[in-house]
Design a protein around this motif. Sequence first.
Motif, mmCIF file in Angstrom:
data_model
loop_
_atom_site.group_PDB
_atom_site.id
_atom_site.type_symbol
_atom_site.label_atom_id
_atom_site.label_comp_id
_atom_site.label_asym_id
_atom_site.label_seq_id
_atom_site.Cartn_x
_atom_site.Cartn_y
_atom_site.Cartn_z
ATOM 1 N N GLU A 142 0.816 -1.214 0.000
ATOM 2 C CA GLU A 142 0.000 0.000 0.000
ATOM 3 C C GLU A 142 0.852 1.268 0.000
ATOM 4 N N VAL A 143 2.034 1.213 0.636
ATOM 5 C CA VAL A 143 2.840 2.429 0.781
ATOM 6 C C VAL A 143 4.019 2.503 -0.178
ATOM 7 N N HIS A 144 4.349 1.397 -0.843
ATOM 8 C CA HIS A 144 5.557 1.359 -1.674
ATOM 9 C C HIS A 144 5.616 2.505 -2.677
ATOM 10 N N GLY A 145 4.504 2.772 -3.329
ATOM 11 C CA GLY A 145 4.488 3.775 -4.390
ATOM 12 C C GLY A 145 4.855 5.169 -3.935
ATOM 13 N N PHE A 146 4.676 5.482 -2.658
ATOM 14 C CA PHE A 146 5.055 6.830 -2.216
ATOM 15 C C PHE A 146 6.222 6.861 -1.223
ATOM 16 N N VAL A 147 6.558 5.740 -0.592
ATOM 17 C CA VAL A 147 7.756 5.777 0.268
ATOM 18 C C VAL A 147 9.025 5.627 -0.566
ATOM 19 N N VAL A 148 8.900 5.031 -1.757
ATOM 20 C CA VAL A 148 10.013 4.989 -2.705
ATOM 21 C C VAL A 148 9.618 5.882 -3.876
ATOM 22 N N PRO A 149 9.970 7.150 -3.821
ATOM 23 C CA PRO A 149 9.465 8.119 -4.797
ATOM 24 C C PRO A 149 10.151 8.011 -6.160
ATOM 25 N N ALA A 150 9.520 8.610 -7.146
ATOM 26 C CA ALA A 150 10.072 8.604 -8.500
ATOM 27 C C ALA A 150 11.173 9.638 -8.662
ATOM 28 N N THR A 151 11.170 10.662 -7.801
ATOM 29 C CA THR A 151 12.188 11.718 -7.879
ATOM 30 C C THR A 151 12.758 11.963 -6.487
ATOM 31 N N TRP A 152 13.976 12.527 -6.478
ATOM 32 C CA TRP A 152 14.553 12.939 -5.208
ATOM 33 C C TRP A 152 15.209 14.304 -5.379
ATOM 34 N N PRO A 153 14.849 15.249 -4.508
ATOM 35 C CA PRO A 153 13.920 15.145 -3.386
ATOM 36 C C PRO A 153 12.490 14.827 -3.855
ATOM 37 N N PRO A 154 11.682 14.251 -2.978
ATOM 38 C CA PRO A 154 10.324 13.878 -3.374
ATOM 39 C C PRO A 154 9.470 15.100 -3.676
ATOM 40 N N ALA A 155 8.499 14.910 -4.543
ATOM 41 C CA ALA A 155 7.561 15.981 -4.874
ATOM 42 C C ALA A 155 6.622 16.229 -3.693
ATOM 43 N N PRO A 156 6.114 17.446 -3.559
ATOM 44 C CA PRO A 156 5.186 17.757 -2.454
ATOM 45 C C PRO A 156 3.993 16.808 -2.389
ATOM 46 N N ALA A 157 3.484 16.404 -3.542
ATOM 47 C CA ALA A 157 2.337 15.503 -3.556
ATOM 48 C C ALA A 157 2.690 14.156 -2.913
ATOM 49 N N ASN A 158 3.923 13.723 -3.109
ATOM 50 C CA ASN A 158 4.383 12.480 -2.513
ATOM 51 C C ASN A 158 4.410 12.578 -0.993
ATOM 52 N N GLU A 159 4.946 13.671 -0.492
ATOM 53 C CA GLU A 159 5.017 13.871 0.957
ATOM 54 C C GLU A 159 3.625 14.026 1.559
ATOM 55 N N ALA A 160 2.716 14.602 0.782
ATOM 56 C CA ALA A 160 1.344 14.748 1.261
ATOM 57 C C ALA A 160 0.690 13.374 1.450
ATOM 58 N N ARG A 161 1.024 12.419 0.594
ATOM 59 C CA ARG A 161 0.464 11.071 0.731
ATOM 60 C C ARG A 161 0.971 10.398 2.007
ATOM 61 N N ILE A 162 2.243 10.626 2.345
ATOM 62 C CA ILE A 162 2.778 10.072 3.591
ATOM 63 C C ILE A 162 2.067 10.704 4.786
ATOM 64 N N ALA A 163 1.907 12.018 4.739
ATOM 65 C CA ALA A 163 1.224 12.714 5.832
ATOM 66 C C ALA A 163 -0.204 12.205 5.990
ATOM 67 N N ALA A 164 -0.870 11.959 4.873
ATOM 68 C CA ALA A 164 -2.247 11.463 4.935
ATOM 69 C C ALA A 164 -2.298 10.052 5.531
ATOM 70 N N TYR A 165 -1.305 9.240 5.195
ATOM 71 C CA TYR A 165 -1.256 7.881 5.743
ATOM 72 C C TYR A 165 -1.064 7.923 7.264
ATOM 73 N N VAL A 166 -0.151 8.786 7.702
ATOM 74 C CA VAL A 166 0.103 8.926 9.139
ATOM 75 C C VAL A 166 -1.140 9.468 9.844
ATOM 76 N N GLU A 167 -1.805 10.412 9.207
ATOM 77 C CA GLU A 167 -3.030 10.981 9.785
ATOM 78 C C GLU A 167 -4.090 9.903 9.997
ATOM 79 N N GLN A 168 -4.179 8.989 9.042
ATOM 80 C CA GLN A 168 -5.194 7.958 9.114
ATOM 81 C C GLN A 168 -4.800 6.779 9.992
ATOM 82 N N HIS A 169 -3.502 6.366 9.926
ATOM 83 C CA HIS A 169 -3.094 5.120 10.578
ATOM 84 C C HIS A 169 -2.126 5.319 11.750
#
Length: 364
Positions: A142-169
């Motif tokens: 479920e998290v692979h696609g955004f914890v291993v980003p396509a670019t580095w540094p990660p895009a803001p949208a990528n970090e937002a997905r991590i924040a949303a996951y933490v918010e929920q779980h």
Amino acid sequence: MDPVPQFSETYAEARDKFFAAAKGLDLAVERHIHPVARGAFGEELSIDVTTLGDASAPGVLLLTSGTHGVEGFCGSGCQVALLHDAEFVAAVRAAGVAVVLLHALNPYGFSGLHRTNEDNVDMNRNFRDFATPSVPNRAYAEVHGFVVPATWPPAPANEARIAAYVEQHGERALQQAITGGQCEFPDGLFYGGTRPAWSNAVFRAVLRECGAHRAKIGWIDFHTGLGPRGHGEKIYSGRNVPADLARTRNWWGDDVTSFLDGSSSSATLSGVNYNAMYDECPGVPFAGIALEFGTLPMREMIEALRADQWLMNHPDANEALRTAIKRQVRDAFYCDADDWKSTVYVQALAASLRAVARLGKART
């Protein structure tokens, strides 16, 4: 004995110091040279083993470093310092025990500043039964696609997905999803592999040779990356066997933690190297801990691993970014500061002396 000079700047330096410390005590070193991989500077890679004390003793203490490559800076420093420490050497000889020091279980990661090996395998997720299919880690998927980003540094949208996951779980759920171990994404984090790695085979061979015939085994596996800076958490390293956990806490104290009961800073893990102890030394009573020294906060450690995974997936990255990520990874798993090294060694020595004292009773 000042432990600080016993730590090293590179894998090659650490190996040389290990050999020199063994030679200073007239100890032979058994080398296991990697058949294929070379180091970051083209150097030969090896797992090296030496034995201090009575090689035929009924009780043996195994001290291992570099299971997670870059974490070897800490473990190697502790091993070399112990070999230079007159108090420790005298205690081992007086107790009539054997101490087997295995240096750099993952020399490729140690040299290249990776936590994983030459195949991106996490050596502490590689010790499972490969004859049976692995259980898919759905949380990691479920998290692979955004914890291993396509670019580095990660895009803001990528970090937002991590924040949303933490918010929920929650943060702990994210840690579990990322670090628990998985065998489905070879380009991902905490990858356990599809077959036993070379280091796995060497470790098992050492256990059979040095442990299977003993009356009792103690084991300290040096690690870094979890917990407060410089604090050594004693994490039970064994299966869910109440007698083994009780023995381990009897040796090292009630502050020994375990991910089996939720008391550890570690997530629940799969494919851990303690499985080899049960496989290769069946019936031998043992007590084992991962002595885990804190470095940076959890989020910074995970960020370093994400960066390194991106780098491994993008070998054409520019040199400036490559250098910055390598420094980030090294700093996440090794505090190159005298106070940290001294604090770490005091705890490593204390844990080792307690084990030696317990093992000495194997003769009685």
